[in-house]
Design an enzyme around this catalytic site. Structure first.
Site, PDB file in Angstrom:
ATOM      1  NE  ARG A  95      32.639  36.453  37.357  1.00  0.00           N
ATOM      2  CZ  ARG A  95      31.874  36.528  36.285  1.00  0.00           C
ATOM      3  NH1 ARG A  95      31.342  37.658  35.938  1.00  0.00           N
ATOM      4  NH2 ARG A  95      31.623  35.454  35.577  1.00  0.00           N
ATOM      5  CG  ASP A 127      35.451  43.520  35.156  1.00  0.00           C
ATOM      6  OD1 ASP A 127      35.149  42.396  35.612  1.00  0.00           O
ATOM      7  OD2 ASP A 127      34.793  44.093  34.268  1.00  0.00           O
ATOM      8  NE  ARG A 185      34.281  26.729  43.782  1.00  0.00           N
ATOM      9  CZ  ARG A 185      33.579  27.458  42.926  1.00  0.00           C
ATOM     10  NH1 ARG A 185      33.608  27.163  41.656  1.00  0.00           N
ATOM     11  NH2 ARG A 185      32.871  28.470  43.339  1.00  0.00           N
ATOM     12  CG  ASP A 259      37.416  26.043  37.877  1.00  0.00           C
ATOM     13  OD1 ASP A 259      37.764  25.271  36.975  1.00  0.00           O
ATOM     14  OD2 ASP A 259      36.998  27.187  37.660  1.00  0.00           O
ATOM     15  CG  ASN A 260      33.329  26.043  36.684  1.00  0.00           C
ATOM     16  OD1 ASN A 260      33.532  26.774  37.648  1.00  0.00           O
ATOM     17  ND2 ASN A 260      33.533  26.440  35.439  1.00  0.00           N
ATOM     18  CG  ASP A 269      30.710  28.596  38.622  1.00  0.00           C
ATOM     19  OD1 ASP A 269      29.975  29.264  39.385  1.00  0.00           O
ATOM     20  OD2 ASP A 269      31.945  28.616  38.701  1.00  0.00           O
TER      21      ASP A 269
HETATM   22  P1  AMP Z   1      34.533  30.407  35.556  1.00  0.00           P
HETATM   23  O1  AMP Z   1      35.064  29.575  34.441  1.00  0.00           O
HETATM   24  O2  AMP Z   1      33.498  31.424  35.147  1.00  0.00           O
HETATM   25  O3  AMP Z   1      34.033  29.567  36.673  1.00  0.00           O
HETATM   26  O4  AMP Z   1      35.723  31.305  36.110  1.00  0.00           O
HETATM   27  C1  AMP Z   1      37.035  30.841  36.213  1.00  0.00           C
HETATM   28  C2  AMP Z   1      37.858  31.758  37.061  1.00  0.00           C
HETATM   29  O5  AMP Z   1      37.899  33.087  36.539  1.00  0.00           O
HETATM   30  C3  AMP Z   1      37.389  31.901  38.491  1.00  0.00           C
HETATM   31  O6  AMP Z   1      38.535  31.969  39.273  1.00  0.00           O
HETATM   32  C4  AMP Z   1      36.643  33.204  38.469  1.00  0.00           C
HETATM   33  O7  AMP Z   1      36.583  33.798  39.747  1.00  0.00           O
HETATM   34  C5  AMP Z   1      37.477  34.025  37.511  1.00  0.00           C
HETATM   35  N1  AMP Z   1      36.728  35.117  36.853  1.00  0.00           N
HETATM   36  C6  AMP Z   1      35.796  35.006  35.881  1.00  0.00           C
HETATM   37  N2  AMP Z   1      35.355  36.222  35.502  1.00  0.00           N
HETATM   38  C7  AMP Z   1      36.022  37.142  36.240  1.00  0.00           C
HETATM   39  C8  AMP Z   1      36.028  38.580  36.318  1.00  0.00           C
HETATM   40  N3  AMP Z   1      35.241  39.329  35.545  1.00  0.00           N
HETATM   41  N4  AMP Z   1      36.849  39.150  37.215  1.00  0.00           N
HETATM   42  C9  AMP Z   1      37.651  38.415  37.997  1.00  0.00           C
HETATM   43  N5  AMP Z   1      37.703  37.080  37.973  1.00  0.00           N
HETATM   44  C10 AMP Z   1      36.902  36.436  37.106  1.00  0.00           C
HETATM   45 MG    MG Z   2      33.717  28.851  38.265  1.00  0.00          MG
END
Ligand code: AMP
Ligand code: MG
Length: 493
Positions: A95, A127, A185, A259-260, A269
């Protein structure tokens, strides 16, 4: 999508052109009614961007990604990641979009990146959107971290899109524009490694080395001209220092997946993160962190674990011989603990106001005993150090009031005073104001309902965290009893 004239803003496409295998050209979703919620004018000025231009309708379209500067090539970045220990080969920006790189007067590159800009090919079930609250949350906390002097990505703006986002309820949607020294990352390296394309892995490492000014051949542990070991060594160093800084202010990242974790050493993040109040190494806020993997006290170990994953990814570059590559990587990884310990000890010495020549063992003993007292007494981490500075100036009552075990704290204070602490120096490193969870929630709830006054006041206070302000006592106080115990933060925001 409209195209902005290049003179409004020039963006490079360095990542997209040097690592096309990891960049999917993409564009943001339309935002029906962009409305500016927060703009970081000092940061805009630092980047050479005119706040008036960003506030104008075309500027808002830029900040939600629906207008792109001429020549820019927005992309979704590919990366992998271990999430809570489980490997996901294909995460990537689900996203988010990298709009491109801003080139500073001195040639340094900074990513301009959007979060909440719509689904990408990496969106899986998501989404692609983000709600106003969580994007403002990242804005508030990342800017607070910056003001505290902790390396972090920065928030440039949050723009409401005018579109609703479905979470547990319908919420107003928003896009966060953020700036980072890069979005490389640990997971980026895992992705490149998993392709089995060593040339791609090498190009990625070369991009990181150039971008982050990794010094090769400086005589350090990772020397002998091995540029990829030097890269690993540099990441180990910046992460040891970063995590120590988190621990010193009581920051709990909450989702230290690979990834963070950046290569630059910037915090990235801001999802389920929060600041610890009462000192307790077991502090967890994230609703999904059931095992406490990313609890406050486990963050150094989590970082070390992630760095081991980075080492694995880099092995083919470190040496042709696998055994030798492992031996070199392990030797460098082993430096994480002493580097972290030294950074933490150094920071605690400063927080306690103790001179550089105070005996190391005496300081270490004081720190250990203090942590025991704070934990046993459920003492607020941040208030403690400010009140302790009063004690350095001769008034121990404010700090004593935080403890039930008066004999314990009195004995400790006596040993500490013998090392001649400097109260003024303490006030320069111990913040009065941190983004306390109840204050952040209160400001975000109001902002989501359309009232930005509390948010603006909070940002203002957090912008000068070491300066005590008259009539702002409530910003310095821990959460009321009924808030603290049940507070949880959420991922998937
Ligand atoms: P995060 O743990 O928030 O860094 O996210 C982990 C993964 O989930 C990453 O690949 C983000 O791009 C994906 N992601 C998190 N929220 C959404 C969302 N609402 N729609 C699409 N991808 C998401
Ligand atoms: Mg992330």
């Amino acid at each position: 999508m409209s195209v902005l004239p290049a003179q409004a803003l020039r963006l490079d496409d360095r990542f997209a052109s040097s690592l096309p295998e990891m960049a999917v050209p993409w564009q943001a979703e339309e935002a029906p009614e962009p409305r500016l919620l927060a703009l970081n004018e000092p940061l805009a000025a630092e980047l050479g961007l005119d706040p008036a231009v960003l506030r104008a309708p075309e500027g808002l379209r830029l900040l939600v990604g629906t207008a792109v500067p001429e020549g820019a090539r927005p992309v979704a970045q590919a990366y992998s990641g271990h999430q809570f220990g489980g490997y996901s080969p294909r995460l990537g920006d689900g996203r988010a979009l990298l709009l491109g790189e801003l080139v500073g007067a001195d040639g340094t590159l900074r990513d301009l990146h959007l979060k909440g800009s719509g689904r990408t090919p990496f969106a899986r079930g998501g989404d692609g959107l983000a709600a106003v609250g969580p994007m403002l949350r990242e804005y508030v906390i990342s800017e607070a971290m910056h003001a505290l002097g902790i390396p972090t990505t920065r928030a440039l703006a949050v723009v409401a899109t005018g579109r609703s986002v479905r979470r547990e309820t319908l919420l107003p949607g928003a896009v966060l524009a953020r700036v980072a020294s890069s979005h490389l990352r640990v997971g980026s390296f895992q992705y490149a490694r998993a392709t089995d394309d060593v040339d791609l892995l090498r190009r990625l490492a070369d991009v990181a080395i150039e971008r982050h000014g990794v010094v090769v051949g400086d005589g350090g542990a990772a020397d002998a001209g091995n540029r990829y070991l030097a890269l690993f060594d540099a990441v180990v160093g910046v992460q040891a220092s970063l995590v120590a800084r988190w621990m010193l202010v009581g920051f709990v990242h909450g989702v230290m997946n690979t990834d963070n974790m950046t290569i630059s050493g910037e915090t990235i993040d801001y999802g389920p993160c929060a600041f610890m109040e009462a000192y307790d190494p077991d502090t967890v806020y994230s609703s999904i962190d059931e095992g406490g993997r990313y609890r406050y006290g486990n963050q150094p170990l989590a970082a070390e674990w992630n760095l081991a994953r980075l080492a694995e990814a880099l092995l083919p570059l470190i040496a042709d011989d696998a055994e030798q590559a492992i031996a070199l990587a392990v030797e460098t990884l082993k430096t994480f603990r002493p580097r972290y310990d030294a950074a933490f000890a150094e920071g605690m010495r400063a927080k306690l106001g103790l001179p550089a020549d105070a005996d190391d063992d005496a300081v270490a003993g004081l720190v250990d005993d203090l942590l025991g007292l704070l934990r046993a007494g459920h003492v607020d981490w941040t208030s403690f150090f400010r009140r302790l500075a009063d004690a350095a100036r001769g008034d121990a009552e404010p700090v004593r009031l935080l403890f039930l075990d008066l004999a314990g704290i009195d004995g400790w204070l006596e040993r500490w005073r013998a090392l001649v602490p400097d109260g003024a120096a303490m006030d320069r490193v111990n913040p009065v104001y941190i983004p306390r969870n109840h204050l952040v929630e209160e400001a975000l709830d109001a902002a989501t309902a359309g009232d930005l006054t509390l948010l603006e006041e909070l940002l203002e206070v957090l912008g000068s965290p070491f300066d005590e302000r008259p009539d702002h006592e409530r910003y310095a106080e821990p959460a009321p009893q009924d808030f603290g115990a049940t507070f949880r933060t959420f991922c998937g925001t």
